[in-house]
Scaffold this active site. Structure first.
Site, PDB file in Angstrom:
ATOM      1  N   HIS A   1     -81.791 -48.084 -46.513  1.00  0.00           N
ATOM      2  CA  HIS A   1     -81.265 -46.848 -45.931  1.00  0.00           C
ATOM      3  C   HIS A   1     -82.373 -45.880 -45.519  1.00  0.00           C
ATOM      4  CE1 HIS A   1     -77.198 -47.598 -48.174  1.00  0.00           C
ATOM      5  NE2 HIS A   1     -77.536 -48.584 -47.372  1.00  0.00           N
TER       6      HIS A   1
ATOM      7  N   GLU B   1     -81.624 -46.362 -51.579  1.00  0.00           N
ATOM      8  CA  GLU B   1     -81.660 -47.775 -51.160  1.00  0.00           C
ATOM      9  C   GLU B   1     -82.799 -48.014 -50.172  1.00  0.00           C
ATOM     10  OE1 GLU B   1     -78.063 -49.998 -50.405  1.00  0.00           O
ATOM     11  OE2 GLU B   1     -78.919 -50.803 -48.545  1.00  0.00           O
TER      12      GLU B   1
ATOM     13  N   GLU C   1     -75.463 -42.147 -53.106  1.00  0.00           N
ATOM     14  CA  GLU C   1     -76.283 -43.092 -52.332  1.00  0.00           C
ATOM     15  C   GLU C   1     -76.355 -42.646 -50.873  1.00  0.00           C
ATOM     16  OE1 GLU C   1     -75.210 -47.214 -52.831  1.00  0.00           O
ATOM     17  OE2 GLU C   1     -76.216 -47.750 -50.965  1.00  0.00           O
TER      18      GLU C   1
ATOM     19  N   MET D   1     -73.235 -50.618 -63.907  1.00  0.00           N
ATOM     20  CA  MET D   1     -72.837 -49.698 -62.819  1.00  0.00           C
ATOM     21  C   MET D   1     -71.519 -50.152 -62.196  1.00  0.00           C
ATOM     22  SD  MET D   1     -72.700 -49.502 -59.250  1.00  0.00           S
ATOM     23  CE  MET D   1     -74.001 -50.045 -58.131  1.00  0.00           C
TER      24      MET D   1
HETATM   25  C1  GCO Z   1     -74.049 -50.370 -47.659  1.00  0.00           C
HETATM   26  C2  GCO Z   1     -74.200 -49.766 -49.035  1.00  0.00           C
HETATM   27  C3  GCO Z   1     -73.217 -50.326 -50.051  1.00  0.00           C
HETATM   28  C4  GCO Z   1     -73.183 -49.501 -51.327  1.00  0.00           C
HETATM   29  C5  GCO Z   1     -72.077 -49.961 -52.231  1.00  0.00           C
HETATM   30  C6  GCO Z   1     -72.079 -49.225 -53.533  1.00  0.00           C
HETATM   31  O1  GCO Z   1     -74.966 -50.204 -46.876  1.00  0.00           O
HETATM   32  O2  GCO Z   1     -73.020 -50.996 -47.384  1.00  0.00           O
HETATM   33  O3  GCO Z   1     -75.507 -49.967 -49.453  1.00  0.00           O
HETATM   34  O4  GCO Z   1     -73.542 -51.673 -50.336  1.00  0.00           O
HETATM   35  O5  GCO Z   1     -74.397 -49.601 -52.011  1.00  0.00           O
HETATM   36  O6  GCO Z   1     -70.871 -49.781 -51.577  1.00  0.00           O
HETATM   37  O7  GCO Z   1     -71.301 -48.125 -53.469  1.00  0.00           O
HETATM   38 MN    MN Z   2     -76.363 -49.816 -51.375  1.00  0.00          MN
HETATM   39 MN    MN Z   3     -76.824 -50.567 -47.804  1.00  0.00          MN
END
Ligand code: GCO
Ligand code: MN
Ligand code: MN
Length: 391
Positions: free
Chosen positions: A222, A219, A183, A90
Site C-alpha cells: 500500500h 502494508e 490499515e 488477528m
Molecule cells: C487489500 C488489503 C486486505 C486487508 C484485509 C484485512 O489490499 O485487499 O490489504 O487484504 O489487509 O482485508 O482487513
Molecule cells: Mn492488507
Molecule cells: Mn493489500
C-alpha cells in the site's frame, strides 16, 4: 554464521485464510484454483512452522450462515487449532465484498448502510474474541469515491471516526482484550480511499475518543503503491508506538495492487523493513497479506507460503551480518549514523540553552562541513554486495 531458514512458531509468522486461499480470480479472469477448506489450511500452515492464522468473518463463516451452522463451523475450526497449536492473533471484517457496501461502509452516505456495517463489525469482533484474537484490523476498502462531487470528505471522516469509536465502545463494554489496527491504502478498489497512507491514519487516530486502543496495520504494497518508503512508514509507526500489526508482501511502484510473495519485488525495501522490525525488537506478528500467482496449482500455494517465510529469515540473517560486518561498521562511522542520537541542544529547551546553541553554532566552519564526505556510495555498495551474497 548460517542461521536456520526453517520457519518455527517462535518467528511469529502468520497468514490470512484469504491469502493462501486466494482462488486466483482477477478483474479479467475467473478462479484458477478451488476454495481451500479452512481446516486443511490450518493443518498445512502448522506443518510449515507457521505461528498463526488470521481471518475475515466471512472467510470462516459465510455471509448468511445460521447460528447453529456457525457453531458447527467454529467447533470444527477450533478443533484444528487445538490439534495443531495454531493461534488466531488477528481477526478482521469484510466490509468490501457485498454489493450493499458499494458506496462505502463506515462512510457510506446512507446511514442505514453505515449501521449495517457497524453491526457486522460488532459480530466480527465477537468472532475474533471467541478465537482469542487480540488485534482487530480495520481495512476500509470501500471507504472512498470515484466521483469527488458525491462525497463530503470532511463529513465522511466524522462518520469514520464515529464508527471506530463505536467499535472501541463495543470492545470496552464487552471487556475484550482487543486493540484495533487501521490499515491505510491509497486506492483499489475505490478510485481514492480515505486514510490513504500511514501518515493520514496516524493523524486520524489523534481525533478518536480512545486513541490508545487504535494503532496501525501498515502494508508493504500500500505505501509502495503511493511511491512512499515502506520501511520509513514502519519506522515512524514504531516511533509513535502504533505498530500493532503489519502486512508483508511485495509490490512495484506504479503497478496495480500486486500482493506478491514477500521479497519477490523490492528486495532492498524488504531488507530495510526487516531491519527496522528486528532492530526494534518488535514482538508482533509477521503477517503475510499476499497471494500466490494465478498460475499456481495447490502445490504452488505452499511454495508461495514457504517462500514468504524463507525470504524473511534470509533477510533477518542479512540484518545480523550487516551489524557484524567490519567494513560496514566502518562505513557507518563515516556516515555518522550513530550521531543522530546526540541531542541538537546540549542544554535542552531553556532560554540559556537556546543562547548557548546559537553561540556554539557561530564557531563552526561552513567550509569544513561542506567539504566533508559521508561515504554513502561505499556504504550502499556494501549493502548491495551483502544482499547479492558476495560478502
Ligand atoms: C487489500 C488489503 C486486505 C486487508 C484485509 C484485512 O489490499 O485487499 O490489504 O487484504 O489487509 O482485508 O482487513
Ligand atoms: Mn492488507
Ligand atoms: Mn493489500
Amino acid at each position: 554464521m548460517s542461521e536456520s531458514l526453517e520457519p518455527t512458531p517462535e518467528d511469529h509468522f502468520t497468514f490470512g485464510l484469504w491469502t493462501v486461499g486466494n482462488p486466483g480470480r482477477d478483474p479479467f479472469g475467473h478462479e484458477t484454483r478451488s476454495p481451500l477448506d479452512p481446516v486443511d489450511t490450518v493443518h498445512r500452515l502448522a506443518s510449515l512452522g507457521v505461528y498463526g492464522v488470521s481471518l475475515h468473518d466471512n472467510d470462516l463463516v459465510p455471509w448468511g450462515t445460521s447460528p447453529s451452522d456457525r457453531e458447527a463451523i467454529l467447533k470444527r475450526f477450533r478443533q484444528a487449532l487445538d490439534v495443531t497449536g495454531l493461534k488466531v492473533p488477528m481477526a478482521t471484517v469484510n466490509l468490501f465484498s457485498r454489493p450493499l457496501f458499494k458506496e462505502g461502509a463506515f462512510t457510506a452516505n446512507d446511514p442505514v448502510v453505515r449501521r449495517m456495517a457497524v453491526a457486522k463489525t460488532f459480530d466480527a469482533i465477537d468472532l475474533g474474541a471467541e478465537l482469542g484474537a487480540t488485534t482487530f484490523v480495520l481495512w476500509g476498502g470501500r471507504e472512498g469515491v470515484e466521483s469527488d462531487a458525491a462525497k463530503d470528505v470532511r463529513g465522511a471522516l466524522d462518520r469514520y471516526a464515529e464508527a471506530v469509536n463505536l467499535c472501541c465502545a463495543y470492545v470496552r463494554d464487552r471487556h475484550y482484550d482487543l486493540r484495533f489496527a487501521l490499515e491505510p491504502k491509497p486506492n483499489e478498489p475505490r478510485g481514492d480511499i480515505l486514510l490513504p497512507t500511514v501518515g493520514h491514519a496516524l493523524a486520524f487516530i489523534n481525533e478518536l475518543e480512545w486513541p490508545e486502543m487504535v494503532g496501525l496495520n501498515p502494508e508493504f504494497a500500500h505505501e509502495t503503491m503511493s511511491g512512499l518508503s515502506f520501511s520509513h512508514a514502519v519506522a515512524q509507526t514504531l516511533w509513535h508506538d502504533k505498530l500493532f500489526h503489519i502486512d508483508l508482501n511485495a509490490q512495484r511502484i506504479g503497478k496495480f495492487d500486486q500482493d506478491f510473495r514477500f521479497g519477490s519485488e523490492g528486495i532492498r525495501d524488504a531488507f530495510y523493513t526487516v531491519m527496522v522490525l528486528e532492530d526494534a525488537g518488535w514482538t508482533g506478528m509477521r503477517h503475510f497479506d499476499a497471494h500466490p500467482y494465478r498460475t499456481e496449482d495447490y502445490d504452488g500455494i505452499w511454495d508461495f507460503a514457504l517462500g514468504c517465510m524463507r525470504t524473511y529469515l534470509i533477510l533477518r540473517e542479512k540484518v545480523h551480518r550487516f551489524h557484524a560486518d567490519a567494513d560496514i561498521t566502518r562505513a557507518l562511522e563515516t556516515a555518522r549514523r550513530q550521531d543522530i542520537n546526540e541531542p541538537t541542544s546540549e542544554g535542552g529547551l531553556g532560554v540559556d540553552a537556546l543562547a548557548a546553541l546559537r553561540n556554539v553554532a557561530s564557531t563552526y566552519s561552513e567550509d569544513k562541513l561542506a567539504g566533508t564526505g559521508y561515504g554513502h556510495e561505499r556504504l550502499d555498495q556494501l549493502v548491495t554486495e551483502l544482499l547479492l551474497g558476495s560478502r
